[in-house]
Scaffold this motif. Structure first.
Motif, PDB file in Angstrom:
ATOM      1  N   ARG A   1       0.831  -1.204   0.000  1.00 15.91           N
ATOM      2  CA  ARG A   1       0.000   0.000   0.000  1.00 15.91           C
ATOM      3  C   ARG A   1       0.867   1.257   0.000  1.00 15.91           C
ATOM      4  N   GLN A   2       2.124   1.107   0.427  1.00 14.65           N
ATOM      5  CA  GLN A   2       3.010   2.261   0.497  1.00 14.65           C
ATOM      6  C   GLN A   2       3.560   2.625  -0.882  1.00 14.65           C
ATOM      7  N   ILE A   3       4.375   3.674  -0.895  1.00 14.71           N
ATOM      8  CA  ILE A   3       4.919   4.187  -2.151  1.00 14.71           C
ATOM      9  C   ILE A   3       5.798   3.120  -2.800  1.00 14.71           C
ATOM     10  N   LEU A   4       5.579   2.904  -4.092  1.00 13.73           N
ATOM     11  CA  LEU A   4       6.290   1.884  -4.851  1.00 13.73           C
ATOM     12  C   LEU A   4       7.590   2.468  -5.414  1.00 13.73           C
ATOM     13  N   PRO A   5       8.402   1.670  -6.123  1.00 11.63           N
ATOM     14  CA  PRO A   5       9.657   2.203  -6.666  1.00 11.63           C
ATOM     15  C   PRO A   5       9.438   3.476  -7.475  1.00 11.63           C
ATOM     16  N   VAL A   6      10.314   4.447  -7.260  1.00 12.42           N
ATOM     17  CA  VAL A   6      10.223   5.710  -7.985  1.00 12.42           C
ATOM     18  C   VAL A   6      10.888   5.535  -9.353  1.00 12.42           C
ATOM     19  N   ILE A   7      10.123   5.740 -10.397  1.00  8.60           N
ATOM     20  CA  ILE A   7      10.624   5.640 -11.776  1.00  8.60           C
ATOM     21  C   ILE A   7      10.507   7.026 -12.399  1.00  8.60           C
ATOM     22  N   PRO A   8      11.624   7.728 -12.613  1.00  9.50           N
ATOM     23  CA  PRO A   8      11.552   9.078 -13.183  1.00  9.50           C
ATOM     24  C   PRO A   8      10.766   9.091 -14.494  1.00  9.50           C
ATOM     25  N   ARG A   9       9.736   9.918 -14.515  1.00 10.40           N
ATOM     26  CA  ARG A   9       8.861  10.071 -15.696  1.00 10.40           C
ATOM     27  C   ARG A   9       8.220   8.736 -16.104  1.00 10.40           C
ATOM     28  N   GLY A  10       8.113   7.810 -15.160  1.00  4.39           N
ATOM     29  CA  GLY A  10       7.547   6.495 -15.453  1.00  4.39           C
ATOM     30  C   GLY A  10       6.033   6.505 -15.485  1.00  4.39           C
ATOM     31  N   THR A  11       5.466   5.621 -16.288  1.00  2.00           N
ATOM     32  CA  THR A  11       4.016   5.468 -16.356  1.00  2.00           C
ATOM     33  C   THR A  11       3.544   4.531 -15.239  1.00  2.00           C
TER      34      THR A  11
ATOM     35  N   LYS B   1      -1.853  20.949  -3.490  1.00  2.00           N
ATOM     36  CA  LYS B   1      -1.829  20.131  -4.705  1.00  2.00           C
ATOM     37  C   LYS B   1      -2.057  18.688  -4.279  1.00  2.00           C
ATOM     38  N   GLU B   2      -2.928  17.999  -5.005  1.00  2.00           N
ATOM     39  CA  GLU B   2      -3.273  16.635  -4.628  1.00  2.00           C
ATOM     40  C   GLU B   2      -2.099  15.689  -4.890  1.00  2.00           C
ATOM     41  N   VAL B   3      -2.143  14.537  -4.253  1.00  2.00           N
ATOM     42  CA  VAL B   3      -1.107  13.525  -4.475  1.00  2.00           C
ATOM     43  C   VAL B   3      -1.221  13.001  -5.896  1.00  2.00           C
ATOM     44  N   SER B   4      -0.117  12.469  -6.416  1.00  2.00           N
ATOM     45  CA  SER B   4      -0.108  12.058  -7.821  1.00  2.00           C
ATOM     46  C   SER B   4       0.349  10.627  -8.034  1.00  2.00           C
ATOM     47  N   SER B   5       0.711   9.926  -6.955  1.00  2.00           N
ATOM     48  CA  SER B   5       1.258   8.583  -7.137  1.00  2.00           C
ATOM     49  C   SER B   5       0.703   7.612  -6.104  1.00  2.00           C
ATOM     50  N   HIS B   6       0.793   6.339  -6.432  1.00  2.00           N
ATOM     51  CA  HIS B   6       0.305   5.255  -5.580  1.00  2.00           C
ATOM     52  C   HIS B   6       0.870   5.362  -4.172  1.00  2.00           C
ATOM     53  N   GLY B   7      -0.020   5.278  -3.194  1.00  2.00           N
ATOM     54  CA  GLY B   7       0.398   5.144  -1.801  1.00  2.00           C
ATOM     55  C   GLY B   7       0.743   6.415  -1.074  1.00  2.00           C
TER      56      GLY B   7
ATOM     57  N   THR C   1     -13.013  19.757   1.105  1.00  2.00           N
ATOM     58  CA  THR C   1     -13.193  18.605   1.996  1.00  2.00           C
ATOM     59  C   THR C   1     -12.871  17.292   1.303  1.00  2.00           C
ATOM     60  N   THR C   2     -12.480  17.369   0.030  1.00  2.00           N
ATOM     61  CA  THR C   2     -12.148  16.143  -0.714  1.00  2.00           C
ATOM     62  C   THR C   2     -10.741  16.249  -1.292  1.00  2.00           C
ATOM     63  N   THR C   3     -10.147  15.103  -1.540  1.00  2.00           N
ATOM     64  CA  THR C   3      -8.853  15.055  -2.210  1.00  2.00           C
ATOM     65  C   THR C   3      -8.762  13.753  -2.994  1.00  2.00           C
ATOM     66  N   THR C   4      -7.803  13.679  -3.905  1.00  2.00           N
ATOM     67  CA  THR C   4      -7.653  12.493  -4.743  1.00  2.00           C
ATOM     68  C   THR C   4      -6.788  11.455  -4.049  1.00  2.00           C
ATOM     69  N   ASN C   5      -7.241  10.215  -4.087  1.00  2.00           N
ATOM     70  CA  ASN C   5      -6.447   9.080  -3.599  1.00  2.00           C
ATOM     71  C   ASN C   5      -6.032   8.256  -4.815  1.00  2.00           C
ATOM     72  N   VAL C   6      -4.752   7.871  -4.859  1.00  2.00           N
ATOM     73  CA  VAL C   6      -4.220   7.117  -5.995  1.00  2.00           C
ATOM     74  C   VAL C   6      -3.754   5.744  -5.515  1.00  2.00           C
ATOM     75  N   VAL C   7      -4.339   4.703  -6.073  1.00  2.00           N
ATOM     76  CA  VAL C   7      -3.978   3.325  -5.727  1.00  2.00           C
ATOM     77  C   VAL C   7      -3.924   2.501  -7.010  1.00  2.00           C
ATOM     78  N   PHE C   8      -2.766   1.933  -7.304  1.00  2.00           N
ATOM     79  CA  PHE C   8      -2.626   1.043  -8.462  1.00  2.00           C
ATOM     80  C   PHE C   8      -2.997  -0.370  -8.004  1.00  2.00           C
ATOM     81  N   LYS C   9      -4.262  -0.711  -8.138  1.00  2.00           N
ATOM     82  CA  LYS C   9      -4.790  -1.937  -7.537  1.00  2.00           C
ATOM     83  C   LYS C   9      -4.167  -3.205  -8.105  1.00  2.00           C
ATOM     84  N   GLU C  10      -3.643  -3.136  -9.318  1.00  2.00           N
ATOM     85  CA  GLU C  10      -3.064  -4.333  -9.920  1.00  2.00           C
ATOM     86  C   GLU C  10      -1.854  -4.850  -9.149  1.00  2.00           C
TER      87      GLU C  10
END
Length: 538
Positions: free
Chosen positions: A209-219, A490-496, A524-533
């Motif tokens: 659930r935590q932050i995954l490997p950081v890939i510069p400019r990665g999809t 600014k909202e979060v932009s990456s998984h975890g 009162t809202t913000t974006t949550n990013v989770v790469f469920k796969e």
């Protein structure tokens, strides 16, 4: 001998620098392999006592998993076990119990972690890159920088167990690099060097659930395919799970237990991406009112006052400083908050400037950079490098950005408070971890990014620090805090990222969140990013 000791703390030796003289009376001259000597110098009786204290505190769930891992270690059955555990379930507690148990039996265990801060929580812990000499950047073809005749190779041959914490945040090529190196080191061994990790028992763990490997400019796909469970190594993994929050086992009152359980379940829903389903991993979620700061005219002032109340009278209180931080998703926002708080502190401010240049040996066509101005280089910023200008006052909280001496708790992520400022050195006191209270001296050093975002290699001579009343969410991973102010202009932009931010605290009383739009109107809202796969094969 002081130089040799310092080098050994960084896994080096004067022997590596020919024709430097080597201290003949140094202890390794008599015991041979300096790394083996260090691992065998643990006090067996002390380790037995640590083991007894820790083992007696294990929950039934932890004890079952502990016995299962120990059975594999005792039989030296080649294989990989993965301990899947979220914060508060006692994963680090488990690692330290295993380490003390094996050391009390005069066996060799190497506990490592993917992050520097996590490594400080392990008994005798090191970072994976420093322990195994993993190359940076690590590529698909990489192997560890270990010669079969090195002391480290001999240590690995004798090792009974490797523990690797915070595994999901490491690129899968790091694990594959170690696998290839161990197979090479163990070649010719009766333990079947063609087996995974050369026949060694390896226990890895962490939370996807935590932050995954950081890939510069990665999809999204690039990030998913860089995780350990996308590697061939995962085919050899047996997954074990810790599911019970240790805070619920402490005999607290019913109301406190219910609050902890509700808060923990909310955090896990965010981490799993199961709020507001169905969704594709990007979803706007409502933040409960009890966590929101919604009445403000100046958002930075509001988040500072809520997270660091009355800081003018508490900025020299180390217990006050170590327990709290403001988190944000971008370094620009973090810099603004840190400068705001620094301005509040009494006393004279001192500004330190970097000296920036281009590495000529790395520039294949240096003529193209002849007209690059110092001002242009000074303005460049990237993750992992300090700013050109660092403005400090006595009492400012700072964070190291490089490993200086891990045995003394001085690694990337260590938090300190400034005690004296001089022209060429900064005196500071450690305010986090086992070395709390130690005074250290920091000097300027030459720094370069491990992966340059520019078509040249920038060399920056600067103090390896950043002001750290606030820090990025990514930098907070591994930290444990009592009070967190999460500031999201600014909202979060990456998984975890959202999961990591809200799970830094132990109870809901310690969490406050401030969200606003571009016009600084509260939200009162913000974006949550989770790469469920990433959860599919766990």
């Amino acid at each position: 001998m002081a130089i040799e000791t310092l080098l050994q703390n960084n896994n080096r030796s004067l022997k590596d620098f020919k024709p430097m003289l080597y201290p003949k009376d140094f202890v390794v001259s008599f015991v041979g392999n300096r790394l083996l000597y260090k691992e065998r110098q643990y006090d067996v009786l002390a380790q037995q006592q640590i083991y007894l204290n820790l083992y007696s505190s294990l929950t039934d769930e932890q004890r079952t998993i502990f016995e299962e891992i120990m059975d594999v270690v005792e039989k030296q059955q080649a294989g990989v076990l993965f301990l899947y555990a979220y914060g508060g379930t006692g994963k680090t507690f488990m690692w330290n119990t295993l380490s003390a148990t094996l050391r009390s039996k005069k066996k060799i265990v190497l506990p490592v972690a993917s992050s520097e801060i996590a490594s400080l929580l392990l008994l005798g812990g090191r970072t994976t890159h420093s322990r195994f000499k993993i190359l940076v950047p690590t590529l698909e073809t990489s192997i560890c920088n270990i010669n079969k005749k090195d002391d480290l190779a001999e240590l690995l041959k004798m090792t009974n167990l490797i523990i690797w914490d915070e595994a999901p945040m490491a690129n899968r090529f790091c694990f594959e690099s170690l696998d290839k190196s161990l197979k090479d080191i163990m070649s010719g061994s009766p333990h079947a060097s063609d087996k995974i990790f050369g026949g060694k028992v390896v226990v890895i763990g962490g939370d996807f659930r935590q932050i995954l490997p950081v890939i510069p400019r990665g999809t999204r796909s690039d990030i998913i395919h860089a995780t350990i469970n996308s590697s061939y190594i995962w085919d050899h993994c047996r997954v074990l799970k810790l599911t019970k929050n240790m805070c619920l086992q402490t005999g607290a009152t019913d109301s406190t237990t219910n609050d902890i359980r509700t808060f923990s379940e909310w955090i896990l829903k965010i981490g799993d991406g199961t709020m507001c389903e169905p969704n594709d991993g990007y979803v706007d979620i409502c933040i409960p009112d009890e966590f929101l700061i919604s009445n403000f005219s100046d958002p930075i002032k509001a988040i500072v006052e809520d997270t660091h109340p009355d800081i003018i009278h508490n900025y020299l209180d180390y217990n006050y400083l170590q327990s709290r931080a403001i988190l944000a998703s971008t370094i620009e926002v973090v810099d603004d908050i840190n400068q705001y708080i620094t301005n509040l502190l009494p006393g004279e401010e001192r500004e330190y400037f970097s000296s920036d240049s281009i590495d000529k040996s790395d520039a294949t066509k240096f003529d193209a950079y002849e007209h690059v101005t110092p001002e242009f280089l000074n303005a460049l910023k990237t993750s992992g490098l300090p700013n050109h200008s660092i403005r400090l006052k006595v009492g400012a909280t700072i964070m190291l950005m490089r490993n200086l001496d891990q045995s003394e708790g001085l690694c990337n992520g260590t938090r300190l408070t400034v005690t004296r400022l001089a022209g060429h050195v900064i005196e500071a006191k450690i305010i986090y971890g086992k070395k709390f209270g130690n005074i250290i001296y920091i000097r300027r050093m030459y720094l370069s990014p491990s992966q340059s975002p520019w078509p040249f290699k920038l060399v920056k001579r600067q103090f390896p620090i950043m002001v750290s009343f606030a820090m990025t969410i990514n930098k907070s991973q591994g930290q444990s805090l009592d009070i967190v102010g999460l500031y999201l202009p600014k909202e979060v932009s990456s998984h975890g990222q959202l999961y990591v931010a809200i799970s830094r605290v132990k109870s809901k009383k310690g969490l406050k969140i401030l969200i606003h739009d571009k016009d600084k109107e509260p939200m009162t809202t913000t974006t949550n990013v989770v790469f469920k796969e990433v959860f599919q094969n766990i």
